[in-house]
Scaffold this motif. Structure first.
Motif, mmCIF file in Angstrom:
data_model
loop_
_atom_site.group_PDB
_atom_site.id
_atom_site.type_symbol
_atom_site.label_atom_id
_atom_site.label_comp_id
_atom_site.label_asym_id
_atom_site.label_seq_id
_atom_site.Cartn_x
_atom_site.Cartn_y
_atom_site.Cartn_z
ATOM 1 N N LEU A 233 0.846 -1.193 0.000
ATOM 2 C CA LEU A 233 0.000 0.000 0.000
ATOM 3 C C LEU A 233 0.878 1.238 0.000
ATOM 4 N N ARG A 241 -1.288 3.784 5.943
ATOM 5 C CA ARG A 241 -0.254 2.768 5.749
ATOM 6 C C ARG A 241 0.005 2.006 7.042
ATOM 7 N N TYR A 244 -2.804 -0.429 7.715
ATOM 8 C CA TYR A 244 -2.712 -1.571 6.801
ATOM 9 C C TYR A 244 -1.613 -2.533 7.252
ATOM 10 N N SER A 247 -2.579 -4.390 10.388
ATOM 11 C CA SER A 247 -3.533 -5.470 10.149
ATOM 12 C C SER A 247 -2.840 -6.705 9.595
ATOM 13 N N LEU A 628 -8.813 -4.469 5.925
ATOM 14 C CA LEU A 628 -8.443 -4.830 4.557
ATOM 15 C C LEU A 628 -9.676 -4.869 3.653
ATOM 16 N N LEU A 631 -10.707 -1.411 2.767
ATOM 17 C CA LEU A 631 -9.807 -0.850 1.761
ATOM 18 C C LEU A 631 -10.159 -1.379 0.376
ATOM 19 N N LEU A 659 -2.466 0.424 -4.455
ATOM 20 C CA LEU A 659 -2.307 -0.928 -3.935
ATOM 21 C C LEU A 659 -1.622 -1.739 -5.022
#
Length: 688
Positions: A233, A241, A244, A247, A628, A631, A659
């Motif tokens: 990302l 960021r 992400y 996660s 996720l 996103l 991405l």
């Protein structure tokens, strides 16, 4: 003030202690060292010269490794401390703690370092009141080991603590009498092996050197490979960021390999759900297909292997049903709880079919679809043969196990979760609305699999006909025209259970909602009664049972919101999906990773900060996966044959994001989008 707890975790093992690294049993929280649903350490307390230690700092290196810097005494003595202790903790198949004592004085110093050790071998399910157990304790002074062992018939668990430094061992712990030179240091490595023996024997101990090599090399390399396989990302804002990457790290931490299996799949999460939960695993895989698709084959195969094959009231088992919980603890082994293999869920079975089809759409893995043909057809058969309990064509639930089975067998599984707006509970069997959406979606997806891969067009036609009939019947019976929303459930007599709840967001995700009703549903989902400012509440305000701290009666769940946002985008309600996405990402921006399983449903303008609930797990697989999925939703990622379609609708404030290297049947693809303030969208595909 809430107690701070520090964890390390690996697979389904975890160690949970206080800010100093000590572990002392607490009836409210599963403190200690756990693996496969058993506590292997219930007391692990370090002292120097009889004094407990206090933390100066802590460095959480990775999910499996952390380091404490400590000093003896109280805060007023910190500045004058002549000794400090570094406590380096790591966990993989076994637990390791490296203790380093530093002498800051100008002369040599002698210290008595003591580790108090105990184990109750409690089952995870009985932490609040562990049963008395006869633990056999064997100090082995010459070997520098302390062995604690519990056995009941073939169920045997053993904790083995060893040290690399000379040590005095007694039944209550280990003592080190040391001399440290001026500005010098002393170190020992304490290694805790966990032995599991029973019907399936497995020794989880590892030699100290092998353990250290794995921690220093294999687990770090595995984490780096995991991150490298996921898309990259690129975002204007570091908060996105970090969320992400956090996660991805959380999902890496929550992988485990069940006994008798050879591939990792997601556990539910820390601290209460560190095992396979069918619902959590299926939803996590659905959330993460564009990012970490490798979780899905192992999950599907494991659930297919354990699929129900008989009628068993104790375990709520029925032929074709997909399990909801698999535990290895003593209570389940001896039938004192139904958790060894528990099937008390009505949603796991259609979700199994949905995931298999969605995985093929992303991966093109036809072989897995053919391999799982029989369990998938059994799952589809279960929907009609056992799920339709009243013959009206609706998927319902009613527990077989009336002693300790789950009362509510949908995702909102707390006992009081399914109530109407006045607080009245409907009779059984209950047909909650989202179950009908799942059943509808499963039939359509099963039809595609039958027609394209199983060579059975007649079966496909039947499933499609049944899905169309279910959709028509559902929109007739569940819709409340005077409220302009769908009923939460139907009673056995077909009466609607009138309550405004988040469940109807799942209906959008499944596609069962008539298009001309989607806008009304969306208005409710992001209206003030359901939307708190952080996300959609499980249950709306201005109804008698509403409670902002009630898990299923007003709290906000990221996993619930991710599905709702995906459903909103499916029906073109992009603004509503963007509002939800912004709210959930704001939670992680303020609280940091990992995002909690749920937060309180207070209005955002009232608290101005997300209120964490004490019972909420953190990290949780389906919460980390929710970020996720959100996103992917706002980027509009969707497989179409051998291509990836991208249709961004980013919330304002997200800026530009890219991405890169999204895996799938197309090889790898890049997607980018800009928020609405910048008004742009696009994608790029490239081969392998």
């Amino acid at each position: 003030m809430m107690q701070e707890y520090v964890y390390v975790m690996a697979g389904n093992a975890f160690a949970l202690g206080d800010a100093q690294g000590d572990m002392t049993a607490d009836p409210r929280v599963p403190v200690g060292l756990f693996s496969f649903d058993t506590r292997f350490l219930s007391h692990w307390v370090l002292t120097v010269d009889g004094q407990r230690l206090h933390a100066l700092s802590r460095d959480d290196l990775t999910y499996f490794e952390t380091r404490f810097v400590l000093v003896p005494g109280t805060a007023s003595h910190y500045v004058d401390a002549d000794v400090s202790v570094i406590r380096h903790r790591s966990l993989d198949d076994s637990f390791n703690e490296r203790i380093t004592v530093l002498n800051h004085s100008a002369g040599p110093a002698e210290f008595t370092v003591r580790m108090e050790i105990a184990c109750d071998f409690a089952d995870t399910a009985e932490i609040r009141q562990p049963r008395p157990r006869r633990v056999e304790i064997t100090p082995l002074g010459q070997e520098g080991e302390l062995r604690l062992r519990y056995q009941r018939d073939r169920f045997c668990r053993e904790t083995v603590v060893s040290s690399t430094a000379p040590v005095e061992v007694d039944e209550r712990g280990m003592t080190f009498r040391i001399r440290v030179e001026p500005n010098g240091s002393w170190t020992t490595n304490l290694h805790v092996g966990m032995l599991i023996r029973g019907a399936v024997a497995r020794d989880l101990r590892a030699s100290l050197e092998a353990h250290r090599r794995r921690v220093s090399r294999d687990m770090r390399e595995d984490l780096e490979r995991w991150r490298a396989r996921a898309p990259e990302l690129v975002a204007e804002h570091d908060d996105l960021r970090r969320a992400y990457e956090g996660s991805l790290a959380d999902l890496a931490a929550l992988r485990y390999t069940p006994l008798a299996h050879d591939a990792p799949l997601p556990v539910g999460g820390l601290p209460w759900a560190m095992t396979l939960y069918g619902r959590d695993a299926l939803i996590t895989c659905l959330e993460t297909l564009p990012f970490t698709p490798e979780l899905t084959p192992a999950t599907l195969r494991t659930l297919a292997f354990a699929q129900g094959g008989q009628l068993d009231d104790q375990h709520d088992e029925e032929p074709g049903k997909i399990l909801v919980e698999n535990r290895y603890g003593e209570n389940g082994v001896f039938g004192e709880a139904a958790t060894s293999l528990y099937f008390g869920a009505a949603d796991t079975t259609p979700l199994f079919v949905i995931l298999l089809d969605e995985y093929e759409r992303w991966s093109g893995d036809v072989e897995l679809v053919r391999e799982l043909r029989h369990p998938t057809r059994m799952a589809l058969d279960w929907i009609d043969e056992y799920g339709d309990m009243t013959g009206d064509g609706y998927l319902r639930y009613q527990r077989r196990n009336t002693r300790n089975g789950l009362v509510n067998q949908c995702w909102k599984n707390s006992p009081e979760a399914i109530v109407d707006r006045t607080g009245r509970q409907p009779a059984f069997p209950r047909a909650t609305c989202e179950l009908q959406g799942y059943a509808y979606d499963a039939k359509l997806r099963g039809a595609r699999l039958a027609r394209e891969f199983w060579g059975d067009p007649g079966y496909a036609d039947r499933l499609e006909r049944e899905a169309a009939e279910l959709r028509q019947r559902f929109n007739r019976d569940f819709w409340l025209p005077h409220r302009e929303y769908y009923a939460l459930a139907l009673t056995p007599d077909g009466e609607p259970v009138d309550a405004l709840a988040s469940n109807m967001g799942h209906l959008l995700w499944s596609g069962i909602v008539e298009p001309d009703r989607a806008e009304a549903v969306a208005r409710h989902l992001v209206g003030p009664r359901l939307f708190s400012g952080w996300g959609v509440r499980t249950y709306a305000e201005q109804q008698r049972p509403y409670n902002p701290v009630g898990a299923h009666l007003g709290a906000v769940w990221p996993s619930d919101n991710a599905i709702i946002a995906a459903g909103l985008r499916r029906y073109g309600c992009d603004e509503a999906a963007a509002r939800i996405t912004t709210g959930i990402f704001d939670i992680v921006r303020l609280l940091g990773s990992p995002i909690p399983e749920t937060i309180a449903g207070y209005r955002r303008d009232l608290t101005r900060y997300p209120v964490q609930l004490p019972h909420a797990g953190r990290p949780q697989a389906w919460s980390s996966g929710a970020l996720l999925m959100l996103l992917g939703t706002v980027l509009g990622l969707s497989p179409c044959g051998d291509n990836l379609l991208v249709d961004p609708a980013l919330p304002q404030g997200f800026g530009r994001i890219e991405l890169l290297d999204i895996p799938g049947r197309w090889g790898h693809a890049d997607a980018y989008g800009r928020d609405r303030a910048l008004a742009g969208r696009g994608s790029r595909l490239r081969p392998g």
